[in-house]
Design a protein around this motif. Structure first.
Motif, PDB file in Angstrom:
ATOM      1  N   UNK A 171       0.856  -1.404  -0.073  1.00  0.00           N
ATOM      2  CA  UNK A 171      -0.118   0.015  -0.012  1.00  0.00           C
ATOM      3  C   UNK A 171       0.957   1.234  -0.077  1.00  0.00           C
ATOM      4  N   UNK A 172       0.424   2.113  -0.427  1.00  0.00           N
ATOM      5  CA  UNK A 172       1.439   3.334  -0.930  1.00  0.00           C
ATOM      6  C   UNK A 172       0.558   4.627  -0.692  1.00  0.00           C
ATOM      7  N   UNK A 173       1.267   5.694  -0.253  1.00  0.00           N
ATOM      8  CA  UNK A 173       0.703   7.079  -0.270  1.00  0.00           C
ATOM      9  C   UNK A 173       1.893   8.178  -0.918  1.00  0.00           C
ATOM     10  N   UNK A 174       1.501   9.191  -1.500  1.00  0.00           N
ATOM     11  CA  UNK A 174       2.483   9.996  -2.046  1.00  0.00           C
ATOM     12  C   UNK A 174       2.073  11.424  -1.616  1.00  0.00           C
ATOM     13  N   UNK A 175       3.113  12.427  -1.089  1.00  0.00           N
ATOM     14  CA  UNK A 175       3.100  13.633  -0.725  1.00  0.00           C
ATOM     15  C   UNK A 175       3.928  14.446  -1.549  1.00  0.00           C
ATOM     16  N   UNK A 176       3.733  15.752  -1.616  1.00  0.00           N
ATOM     17  CA  UNK A 176       4.566  16.696  -2.319  1.00  0.00           C
ATOM     18  C   UNK A 176       4.506  16.521  -3.994  1.00  0.00           C
ATOM     19  N   UNK A 177       4.736  15.297  -4.520  1.00  0.00           N
ATOM     20  CA  UNK A 177       4.490  15.086  -5.935  1.00  0.00           C
ATOM     21  C   UNK A 177       3.817  13.665  -5.965  1.00  0.00           C
ATOM     22  N   UNK A 178       3.070  13.223  -6.914  1.00  0.00           N
ATOM     23  CA  UNK A 178       2.795  11.897  -7.146  1.00  0.00           C
ATOM     24  C   UNK A 178       3.689  11.288  -8.092  1.00  0.00           C
ATOM     25  N   UNK A 179       4.222   9.912  -7.539  1.00  0.00           N
ATOM     26  CA  UNK A 179       5.083   9.054  -8.465  1.00  0.00           C
ATOM     27  C   UNK A 179       4.104   8.501  -9.291  1.00  0.00           C
ATOM     28  N   UNK A 180       4.312   8.366 -10.719  1.00  0.00           N
ATOM     29  CA  UNK A 180       3.458   7.678 -11.583  1.00  0.00           C
ATOM     30  C   UNK A 180       4.186   6.294 -11.996  1.00  0.00           C
ATOM     31  N   UNK A 181       3.367   5.277 -11.585  1.00  0.00           N
ATOM     32  CA  UNK A 181       4.233   3.959 -11.982  1.00  0.00           C
ATOM     33  C   UNK A 181       4.176   3.359 -13.320  1.00  0.00           C
ATOM     34  N   UNK A 182       3.310   4.007 -14.041  1.00  0.00           N
ATOM     35  CA  UNK A 182       3.345   3.913 -15.613  1.00  0.00           C
ATOM     36  C   UNK A 182       4.634   4.222 -16.263  1.00  0.00           C
ATOM     37  N   UNK A 183       5.095   5.315 -15.908  1.00  0.00           N
ATOM     38  CA  UNK A 183       6.240   5.639 -16.697  1.00  0.00           C
ATOM     39  C   UNK A 183       7.420   5.987 -15.710  1.00  0.00           C
ATOM     40  N   UNK A 184       7.371   5.515 -14.556  1.00  0.00           N
ATOM     41  CA  UNK A 184       8.189   5.823 -13.441  1.00  0.00           C
ATOM     42  C   UNK A 184       9.003   7.089 -13.219  1.00  0.00           C
ATOM     43  N   UNK A 185       8.206   8.026 -13.256  1.00  0.00           N
ATOM     44  CA  UNK A 185       8.526   9.561 -13.353  1.00  0.00           C
ATOM     45  C   UNK A 185       7.482  10.269 -12.525  1.00  0.00           C
ATOM     46  N   UNK A 186       7.595  11.659 -12.442  1.00  0.00           N
ATOM     47  CA  UNK A 186       6.618  12.516 -11.716  1.00  0.00           C
ATOM     48  C   UNK A 186       6.223  13.653 -12.778  1.00  0.00           C
ATOM     49  N   UNK A 187       5.236  14.419 -12.382  1.00  0.00           N
ATOM     50  CA  UNK A 187       4.747  15.539 -13.375  1.00  0.00           C
ATOM     51  C   UNK A 187       5.393  16.388 -12.525  1.00  0.00           C
ATOM     52  N   UNK A 188       6.566  17.344 -12.831  1.00  0.00           N
ATOM     53  CA  UNK A 188       7.024  18.321 -11.902  1.00  0.00           C
ATOM     54  C   UNK A 188       6.063  19.772 -12.135  1.00  0.00           C
ATOM     55  N   UNK A 189       5.259  19.797 -12.926  1.00  0.00           N
ATOM     56  CA  UNK A 189       4.382  20.847 -12.971  1.00  0.00           C
ATOM     57  C   UNK A 189       2.980  20.750 -12.318  1.00  0.00           C
ATOM     58  N   UNK A 190       2.967  19.816 -11.635  1.00  0.00           N
ATOM     59  CA  UNK A 190       1.539  19.213 -10.742  1.00  0.00           C
ATOM     60  C   UNK A 190       1.875  18.807  -9.453  1.00  0.00           C
ATOM     61  N   UNK A 191       2.538  19.668  -8.563  1.00  0.00           N
ATOM     62  CA  UNK A 191       2.711  19.370  -7.223  1.00  0.00           C
ATOM     63  C   UNK A 191       1.125  18.960  -6.600  1.00  0.00           C
ATOM     64  N   UNK A 192       1.491  18.401  -5.437  1.00  0.00           N
ATOM     65  CA  UNK A 192       0.297  17.909  -4.741  1.00  0.00           C
ATOM     66  C   UNK A 192       0.002  18.992  -3.649  1.00  0.00           C
ATOM     67  N   UNK A 193      -1.134  19.385  -3.195  1.00  0.00           N
ATOM     68  CA  UNK A 193      -1.542  20.436  -2.318  1.00  0.00           C
ATOM     69  C   UNK A 193      -0.875  19.990  -1.044  1.00  0.00           C
ATOM     70  N   UNK A 194      -0.380  21.138  -0.404  1.00  0.00           N
ATOM     71  CA  UNK A 194      -0.159  20.842   1.156  1.00  0.00           C
ATOM     72  C   UNK A 194       1.302  20.416   1.367  1.00  0.00           C
TER      73      UNK A 194
END
Length: 665
Positions: free
Chosen positions: A175-198
């Protein structure tokens, strides 16, 4: 007084069964591990089914052994289904031999009771084991936080007050949670332009400030992944993708200890103990080059000594036992990278090599349709893409194949099924040879050489039955992704043969070392160390693999009475697993896998007249993955034996290949 002969003693039905099982244990121990038993009593015993690989801990085995006397030496190797013990006297060992044979043992590490079989051995030798070194740049800091802080972090991880964006997700392995930025397991990367709130939760400030103060990280992390692992869960071997995150990744282990495996691309691995409330720091080589993962299992092999609770786990078989896993929660902190990675490991850096990987995580096919689709994408399409480069590397015929062709009578009609670039089509000018291949670009290369060739699938060759005096199929059958399709490929070769016609089949061997001699495949590492890999063969930048722990497939002795169920269980697990990506020039650790082909700036192949046939220039370093099923010893012969109208003339091993010569009868 001399012992009574076997003829003079009438055994009961139960005693005869026990004797048969004991003899079977002797044969399996000798066959798989080279352990030779002796008939006369000694101080030394081998206890089949009493190993760490069966879920038997050192403490549990000692309890049953010490009933019979003083145990001076007890050796238990990782994943092995047996143990070796030395008693103080022969009389004590004889008592254990008689008292433990056939004894049923219930273990926490095995789902079913196991039966012990005991034999005498000549001696038990405990070797000195050099301690393993941590990968460069790796640190494990014990008791980095207090038990009270651990409780607060675990309560936060288990809490249900998270925002919609941070809601806990269930993956296959955890089980997994992400904070700051969501890690996308489809491409093993993050969207640097879409930070998570908080941003990161405030409760983490204490450990982050401490890590900054101690110099464990250079920058304050801004991305957090919380993973929760139940016993039996893990995470496949992987390298955290280079481009999303800076150097310096820290991971806090809470709730339970575990063993994390680190593996170098050369193949050698280092198991590292992560105690509860410890901090794992990965920088430099350990962060960028070594893969890391947690094998999904309910028990770990750990040092039995209370003194060694952290660091590497050596192969000291006199100090290993099993440790039952608990529920572990990890807080992994990273710093998002703003610029492309310029690390010193360009061969595995997605920022520097711009590799064009085909999807490296298809599943093992379960239907014929899935198998056909897999082969189309990971065999047919790949060979069309790499045809020119492949042809340039395939110019020298293998001597034993040439020998087979030279022994055929003049004028014989020979089909080369899967002819590739046609390197065998012209070795014997006295034969009439025709070739076929699924790759159009390879067939075009053959046509440039004026060979008689055509395009077809190896499962359906458009030739009349029984017209060929001989057929060869060199390094082809291993590209079919199910046993049924591999059998069909061999049957198609047999169909083409006339009565008395002979076929030669080569397939890649899983055993890349035979009779203590490494194959050419391993020898060509240009001086790099060659060591066998452990567990999964997956070492790939930023890509996640779900393959099962392959150790289970190697434990032929896991339980002598339950062996068929164990084999079936391992097969069922493998069928549901994703295919691992093999590390080139290392031993195979999985039978079904993807093998990378590196294409670097290839412009074309050479024609027969010496000129170059251009294909579109490859400016980037492209990596393509080919599907292989590598054959274990005896597997190819068994496949042929299931076909009624052939006989095996000869079977042999040739430089990393299992080979058979068959005759249609």
């Amino acid at each position: 007084m001399a012992a009574p002969s076997r003829r003079s003693v009438k055994l009961s039905k139960g005693e005869r069964k026990l004797l048969r099982k004991q003899v079977k244990a002797q044969h399996l121990l000798l066959k798989h591990d080279g352990i030779a038993t002796v008939s006369g009593p000694t101080q030394h015993l081998v206890i089949a089914n009493g190993g760490l690989g069966n879920g038997v801990s050192r403490q549990q085995l000692l309890e049953v052994l010490q009933v019979f006397g003083t145990v001076e030496i007890l050796l238990m190797s990782p994943n092995k289904p047996y143990a070796l013990a030395t008693f103080s006297t022969i009389q004590e060992a004889r008592g254990a031999h008689n008292g433990l044979n056939g004894q049923v043992l219930k273990t926490d590490g095995s789902t079913q009771p196991i039966t012990l079989y005991v034999n005498f051995v000549e001696k038990v030798v405990s070797e000195e084991i050099s301690p393993l070194s941590l990968p460069p740049g790796l640190l494990v800091i014990e008791e980095v936080i207090s038990p009270e802080y651990e409780k607060r972090l675990l309560a936060f991880a288990d809490g249900s007050t998270d925002t919609k964006e941070n809601v806990q997700r269930s993956l296959k392995h955890r089980r997994v949670k992400h904070y700051g930025y969501e890690f996308c397991y489809d491409n093993n990367n993050i969207d640097k332009d879409k930070p998570l709130p908080g941003g990161l939760p405030e409760i983490c400030d204490e450990i982050l400030e401490q890590s900054m103060e101690k110099g464990y990280v250079k920058f304050k992390p801004d991305q957090l992944t919380i993973n929760q692992y139940e016993p039996g869960q893990g995470i496949p071997p992987h390298i955290d993708t280079h481009s999303p995150f800076e150097d310096g990744i820290i991971c806090l282990s809470l709730g339970a200890e575990t063993v994390m495996d680190f593996r170098h691309p050369a193949g050698h691995s280092v198991p590292v103990m992560l105690p509860r409330r410890s901090l794992l720091v990965m920088t430099g080589e350990s962060r960028y080059l070594w893969s890391h993962g947690i094998t999904p299992r309910k028990f770990d092999v750990v040092p039995a000594s209370e003194m060694q609770k952290t660091g590497t786990i050596s192969g000291d078989v006199s100090n290993l036992t099993l440790n039952k896993r608990g529920t572990r929660t990890s807080f992994t902190f990273r710093k998002v990278r703003k610029k492309p990675c310029d690390c010193a490991y360009p061969e595995v850096c997605d920022s520097q090599i711009g590799c064009k990987y085909t999807d490296p995580s298809p599943s093992v096919p379960t239907t014929d349709g899935d198998a056909s689709e897999l082969e189309h994408k990971y065999v047919h399409d790949v060979y069309d893409e790499i045809a020119g480069h492949f042809s340039n590397t395939r110019h020298t015929p293998w001597p034993k194949v040439v020998e087979f062709l030279k022994t055929l009578p003049d004028g014989a009609l020979v089909a080369d099924v899967g002819c590739g670039n046609g390197k065998y089509l012209g070795v014997n000018k006295d034969l009439f040879m025709i070739g076929c291949d699924r790759s159009k670009n390879l067939v075009d290369i053959c046509r440039e050489k004026k060979f008689e060739v055509f395009i077809c699938d190896g499962l359906l060759v458009p030739l009349r039955s029984g017209i060929c005096d001989a057929c060869i199929s060199i390094a082809v059958v291993h590209h079919f992704s199910t046993e049924e399709r591999r059998l069909s490929a061999v049957k198609e070769i047999v169909r083409l043969l006339r009565l008395g016609g002979k076929g030669l089949i080569y397939v890649w061997a899983m055993e890349q070392e035979h009779n203590k001699v490494k194959s050419k495949y391993l020898m060509e590492r240009k001086g790099k160390p060659v060591q066998s890999q452990a567990n999964c063969a997956k070492v790939q930048t930023g890509n996640e693999c779900s393959c099962i722990n392959q150790d289970a497939n190697k434990m032929d002795l896991t339980c002598f009475e339950q062996l068929p169920d164990i084999i079936k269980d391992a097969t069922d697990k493998q069928n549901s697993a994703k295919l691992p990506v093999h590390t080139n020039r290392t031993s195979f650790d999985s039978q079904d896998l993807l093998v990378p082909w590196h294409l670097k700036g290839v412009k074309g192949h050479h024609k027969a007249d010496g000129t170059s046939a251009l294909q579109p220039e490859v400016k980037e370093h492209a990596v393509y993955h080919r599907f292989y099923h590598v054959f274990s010893n005896g597997e190819l012969e068994n496949l042929c034996r299931s076909i009624s109208n052939i006989r095996i003339v000869q079977s042999y091993y040739d430089q990393g290949n299992w080979c058979v010569i068959i005759e249609k009868c």
